[in-house]
Scaffold this active site. Sequence first.
Site, mmCIF file in Angstrom:
data_model
loop_
_atom_site.group_PDB
_atom_site.id
_atom_site.type_symbol
_atom_site.label_atom_id
_atom_site.label_comp_id
_atom_site.label_asym_id
_atom_site.label_seq_id
_atom_site.Cartn_x
_atom_site.Cartn_y
_atom_site.Cartn_z
ATOM 1 N N ASP A 124 0.822 -1.368 -0.117
ATOM 2 C CA ASP A 124 0.107 -0.121 0.027
ATOM 3 C C ASP A 124 0.841 0.877 0.007
ATOM 4 O O ASP A 124 1.901 1.196 0.500
ATOM 5 C CB ASP A 124 -1.339 -0.141 1.278
ATOM 6 C CG ASP A 124 -2.223 0.697 1.084
ATOM 7 O OD1 ASP A 124 -2.106 2.489 0.824
ATOM 8 O OD2 ASP A 124 -3.367 0.177 1.201
ATOM 9 N N VAL A 161 0.635 0.356 -7.190
ATOM 10 C CA VAL A 161 -0.153 -0.320 -7.723
ATOM 11 C C VAL A 161 1.031 -0.332 -9.253
ATOM 12 O O VAL A 161 0.824 -1.278 -10.047
ATOM 13 C CB VAL A 161 -0.703 -1.301 -7.326
ATOM 14 C CG1 VAL A 161 -1.073 -1.622 -6.026
ATOM 15 C CG2 VAL A 161 -1.938 -0.118 -7.936
ATOM 16 N N TYR A 185 -14.662 4.278 -13.341
ATOM 17 C CA TYR A 185 -14.289 3.310 -12.907
ATOM 18 C C TYR A 185 -15.461 2.043 -13.166
ATOM 19 O O TYR A 185 -15.024 0.586 -12.976
ATOM 20 C CB TYR A 185 -15.631 3.435 -11.418
ATOM 21 C CG TYR A 185 -15.399 3.012 -10.181
ATOM 22 C CD1 TYR A 185 -13.735 2.841 -9.823
ATOM 23 C CD2 TYR A 185 -16.629 2.570 -9.646
ATOM 24 C CE1 TYR A 185 -13.732 1.817 -8.739
ATOM 25 C CE2 TYR A 185 -16.386 1.014 -9.159
ATOM 26 C CZ TYR A 185 -15.425 1.227 -8.005
ATOM 27 O OH TYR A 185 -15.822 0.563 -7.220
#
Length: 250
Positions: free
Chosen positions: A39, A63, A154
């Site tokens: 994270d 990421v 999204y």
Amino acid sequence: MMTFDFSDKTVFVTGAASGIGAAQAHAFLTAGAHVFAFDLQEKPLLELQKKFPEQFSFCLGDVRTKTDLQRAIQTCHEVFGTIAILLNTAGVLDAYLPLAETEEDLWDRILNTNIKGTYTLTKLVLPELLENQGTVINMASIAGLVAGGGGIAYTTSKHAIVGFTKQLALDYAAEGLHVNALAPGAIQTPMNQADFAGDGHMAKWVAEETPVKRWATPDEVAYATLFLASDHARYMQGTILPIDGGWLLK
């Protein structure tokens, strides 16, 4: 009674500092697993490490950055060994923006985080997952199954996760890879804080529109994750499991 024991497993989870990822990390730690978290936020991970010093470790990174992921995988190998369970949980929202209001930088950030990060990490660890017949659980959403759960970026990213999950399962099920995805609905996490802002009108509306008339907790998603990662669910392949309080019934 169904019980979960992951004491011989190493779990790699992205987005583990808050929300669903944090709940997943805690659930697997409680079930005896070694958990390696990835994270951008350090403080919550340090707190979890204090609570589970022998079972938990982490690496900070993004990421979207392949070198960060490679460094994290190497660190996980050094601390806990090979990865048995991969939880691609990290993700970001897009403020429910339609196409006309979605700038290219937002589009890139949403898709690079939600789908390219999943692609990159899964491909990097695929050889070891195939070798040990491991498990991949991706984070889809009801926005990956219907429109309205997010904005254009999204919703596109989560539909892509659904396709990625199904094709990955089809391609590698015969080799022992175990692949499924979760499709949460209204889960009360920091990512959804905007819905609770002010008088909480949006949060109240979402609860009212959900057949069970409430938001879920991250723990409810984490418990479903334990089941999907267990041998009890080994015959499930390419399943997109809704955790939505009945939202998709409408």
